[in-house]
Design a protein around this motif. Structure first.
Motif, PDB file in Angstrom:
ATOM      1  N   GLU A 185      -8.599 -48.095 -38.122  1.00  0.00           N
ATOM      2  CA  GLU A 185      -9.258 -46.853 -38.513  1.00  0.00           C
ATOM      3  C   GLU A 185     -10.289 -46.436 -37.465  1.00  0.00           C
ATOM      4  O   GLU A 185     -10.394 -45.255 -37.114  1.00  0.00           O
ATOM      5  N   ASP A 186     -11.033 -47.400 -36.943  1.00  0.00           N
ATOM      6  CA  ASP A 186     -12.053 -47.085 -35.946  1.00  0.00           C
ATOM      7  C   ASP A 186     -11.447 -46.551 -34.653  1.00  0.00           C
ATOM      8  O   ASP A 186     -12.067 -45.734 -33.957  1.00  0.00           O
ATOM      9  N   TYR A 187     -10.234 -46.996 -34.331  1.00  0.00           N
ATOM     10  CA  TYR A 187      -9.618 -46.598 -33.065  1.00  0.00           C
ATOM     11  C   TYR A 187      -9.491 -45.087 -32.954  1.00  0.00           C
ATOM     12  O   TYR A 187      -9.674 -44.510 -31.878  1.00  0.00           O
ATOM     13  N   PHE A 188      -9.180 -44.418 -34.078  1.00  0.00           N
ATOM     14  CA  PHE A 188      -8.957 -42.980 -34.036  1.00  0.00           C
ATOM     15  C   PHE A 188     -10.228 -42.164 -34.278  1.00  0.00           C
ATOM     16  O   PHE A 188     -10.182 -40.940 -34.347  1.00  0.00           O
ATOM     17  N   ASP A 189     -11.363 -42.844 -34.408  1.00  0.00           N
ATOM     18  CA  ASP A 189     -12.634 -42.155 -34.595  1.00  0.00           C
ATOM     19  C   ASP A 189     -13.237 -41.821 -33.235  1.00  0.00           C
ATOM     20  O   ASP A 189     -12.855 -42.371 -32.201  1.00  0.00           O
ATOM     21  N   HIS A 190     -14.190 -40.917 -33.237  1.00  0.00           N
ATOM     22  CA  HIS A 190     -14.913 -40.595 -32.002  1.00  0.00           C
ATOM     23  C   HIS A 190     -15.860 -41.734 -31.639  1.00  0.00           C
ATOM     24  O   HIS A 190     -16.331 -42.473 -32.512  1.00  0.00           O
ATOM     25  N   ALA A 191     -16.109 -41.885 -30.348  1.00  0.00           N
ATOM     26  CA  ALA A 191     -17.039 -42.898 -29.836  1.00  0.00           C
ATOM     27  C   ALA A 191     -18.103 -42.176 -29.014  1.00  0.00           C
ATOM     28  O   ALA A 191     -18.032 -42.134 -27.779  1.00  0.00           O
ATOM     29  N   PRO A 192     -19.091 -41.579 -29.673  1.00  0.00           N
ATOM     30  CA  PRO A 192     -20.057 -40.705 -28.984  1.00  0.00           C
ATOM     31  C   PRO A 192     -20.770 -41.369 -27.804  1.00  0.00           C
ATOM     32  O   PRO A 192     -20.937 -40.743 -26.745  1.00  0.00           O
ATOM     33  N   ARG A 234     -19.084 -39.165 -19.502  1.00  0.00           N
ATOM     34  CA  ARG A 234     -19.430 -37.811 -19.064  1.00  0.00           C
ATOM     35  C   ARG A 234     -20.571 -37.845 -18.053  1.00  0.00           C
ATOM     36  O   ARG A 234     -20.540 -37.149 -17.032  1.00  0.00           O
ATOM     37  N   ALA A 235     -21.577 -38.687 -18.296  1.00  0.00           N
ATOM     38  CA  ALA A 235     -22.729 -38.785 -17.392  1.00  0.00           C
ATOM     39  C   ALA A 235     -22.323 -39.350 -16.032  1.00  0.00           C
ATOM     40  O   ALA A 235     -22.911 -38.994 -15.003  1.00  0.00           O
ATOM     41  N   LYS A 236     -21.311 -40.212 -16.021  1.00  0.00           N
ATOM     42  CA  LYS A 236     -20.859 -40.811 -14.762  1.00  0.00           C
ATOM     43  C   LYS A 236     -19.772 -39.991 -14.071  1.00  0.00           C
ATOM     44  O   LYS A 236     -19.264 -40.395 -13.025  1.00  0.00           O
ATOM     45  N   GLY A 237     -19.433 -38.855 -14.657  1.00  0.00           N
ATOM     46  CA  GLY A 237     -18.437 -37.984 -14.050  1.00  0.00           C
ATOM     47  C   GLY A 237     -17.020 -38.531 -14.082  1.00  0.00           C
ATOM     48  O   GLY A 237     -16.179 -38.130 -13.281  1.00  0.00           O
ATOM     49  N   LYS A 238     -16.737 -39.437 -15.023  1.00  0.00           N
ATOM     50  CA  LYS A 238     -15.410 -40.045 -15.102  1.00  0.00           C
ATOM     51  C   LYS A 238     -14.514 -39.182 -15.998  1.00  0.00           C
ATOM     52  O   LYS A 238     -14.176 -39.527 -17.130  1.00  0.00           O
ATOM     53  N   LEU A 249      -9.589 -40.859 -23.198  1.00  0.00           N
ATOM     54  CA  LEU A 249     -10.247 -41.259 -24.439  1.00  0.00           C
ATOM     55  C   LEU A 249     -10.130 -40.175 -25.498  1.00  0.00           C
ATOM     56  O   LEU A 249      -9.860 -40.448 -26.674  1.00  0.00           O
ATOM     57  N   GLU A 250     -10.292 -38.929 -25.102  1.00  0.00           N
ATOM     58  CA  GLU A 250     -10.249 -37.822 -26.055  1.00  0.00           C
ATOM     59  C   GLU A 250      -8.874 -37.686 -26.699  1.00  0.00           C
ATOM     60  O   GLU A 250      -8.751 -37.213 -27.828  1.00  0.00           O
ATOM     61  N   ALA A 251      -7.835 -38.122 -25.974  1.00  0.00           N
ATOM     62  CA  ALA A 251      -6.479 -38.041 -26.523  1.00  0.00           C
ATOM     63  C   ALA A 251      -6.292 -38.974 -27.715  1.00  0.00           C
ATOM     64  O   ALA A 251      -5.352 -38.826 -28.495  1.00  0.00           O
ATOM     65  N   THR A 252      -7.204 -39.952 -27.864  1.00  0.00           N
ATOM     66  CA  THR A 252      -7.102 -40.890 -28.990  1.00  0.00           C
ATOM     67  C   THR A 252      -7.848 -40.383 -30.221  1.00  0.00           C
ATOM     68  O   THR A 252      -7.706 -40.968 -31.304  1.00  0.00           O
ATOM     69  N   ASN A 253      -8.654 -39.350 -30.067  1.00  0.00           N
ATOM     70  CA  ASN A 253      -9.436 -38.840 -31.193  1.00  0.00           C
ATOM     71  C   ASN A 253      -8.564 -37.987 -32.109  1.00  0.00           C
ATOM     72  O   ASN A 253      -7.666 -37.287 -31.655  1.00  0.00           O
ATOM     73  N   MET A 254      -8.848 -38.033 -33.380  1.00  0.00           N
ATOM     74  CA  MET A 254      -8.146 -37.210 -34.350  1.00  0.00           C
ATOM     75  C   MET A 254      -9.150 -36.306 -35.048  1.00  0.00           C
ATOM     76  O   MET A 254     -10.287 -36.708 -35.313  1.00  0.00           O
TER      77      MET A 254
END
Length: 297
Positions: free
Chosen positions: A66-73, A80-84, A91-96
């Protein structure tokens, strides 16, 4: 025209005992094939087929799934801060989206048919797909998408099918079909794990289904079948008798049984060799290893 299929059931309640000790703490569906967990392959295939509602039939100990498909803020902010950017997109493709996934519990391990039946209130009176994450299919056009396109012309219920060696057929649900070389085959009957020598064909059902709500109604009154479990195959076979509107679909692609260790390793090699960023190193290693083994013999 057949009703559009937008809901899919993912039975993920199994304990994964064939992969112990790894599955003592990690759900089998989270085990990684190259760099994605098994469940991600199934979700991506469902999305490609137009599925918008995802129903997971789970059990105790599946919180990591269940956690896998949750956001990881925090992780997303760090990337995002490291420009990756590339990793962030991965990672965003795993969010639902909120509400896209529903979870229902199967409290007793009573078989695949029972697991699907547990989702009955979320399915309602609509056709629905079932995807078994253990079956990973490499295909140019995702398997379920192939089936959805064929289902638009047939309606009823449809099961993915592939030919298997005769000595392996008793491990599968098997179709009784009119012999023909085509993709869509009307099914005369189905039998779950037939005794050797009694199988109607060597065309086996694998883990992709598009099912009429009639199948769910058949599960309401299902009794234990092969192995003392509620078999999904039996409920589909009952629909054949009721409406004669069940089809086998010979898909284009290669299926890997990632519910077995050998199948999981085979899939790892195949998917790794299909990756441009991994192919050269992996090929070199495999060729060198094979050469060393042949020399030793």
């Amino acid at each position: 025209m057949a009703h559009k299929v937008t809901k899919a059931v993912f039975p993920v309640a199994g304990m994964g005992t064939r992969f112990l000790p790894a599955t003592k703490s990690v759900p089998k569906e989270i085990m990684t094939l190259v760099d994605r967990p098994l469940i991600q392959y199934a979700i991506d295939e469902a999305r490609a087929a137009g599925i918008t509602e995802f129903i997971f039939v789970t059990s105790r100990g599946k919180s990591a799934l269940e956690d896998y498909f949750d956001h990881a803020p925090e992780l997303e902010a760090s990337l995002r801060a490291k420009g990756k950017t590339a990793l962030l997109e991965t990672l965003e493709a795993t969010n639902m989206d909120s509400g896209a996934i529903a979870y229902v519990r199967q409290h007793q391990a009573l078989g695949l048919g029972h697991a699907v039946w547990c989702a009955r209130h979320l399915i309602g009176d609509e056709p629905f797909a079932v995807l078994l994450p253990d079956d990973v299919i490499a295909a140019d056009k995702p398997c379920l998408k192939q089936m959805v396109e064929a289902y638009a012309d047939t309606g009823g219920s449809m099961v993915a099918a592939m030919e298997v060696p005769r000595d392996k057929v008793s491990a599968y649900g098997v179709l009784d079909v009119h012999p023909a070389i085509r993709s869509v085959l009307p099914v005369k009957g189905m039998v779950e794990k037939p005794a050797p020598g009694t199988e109607p064909s060597n065309l086996a059902v694998i883990g992709r289904y598009i099912l009429s709500p009639d199948v769910m109604r058949n599960l309401d009154s299902a009794t234990p079948g092969a192995g003392g479990e509620i078999q999904l195959t039996d409920a589909i076979a009952a629909q054949i008798e009721q409406s004669n509107n069940v089809y086998g679909y010979r898909f284009d692609g290669q299926r890997f049984d990632c519910g077995s260790k050998a199948g999981f390793l085979q899939a790892t090699m195949a998917f790794g060799l299909a990756r441009e960023d991994l192919r050269e190193d992996l090929e070199e290693y495999l060729l060198k290893t094979l050469a060393q083994r042949q020399a030793a013999e």
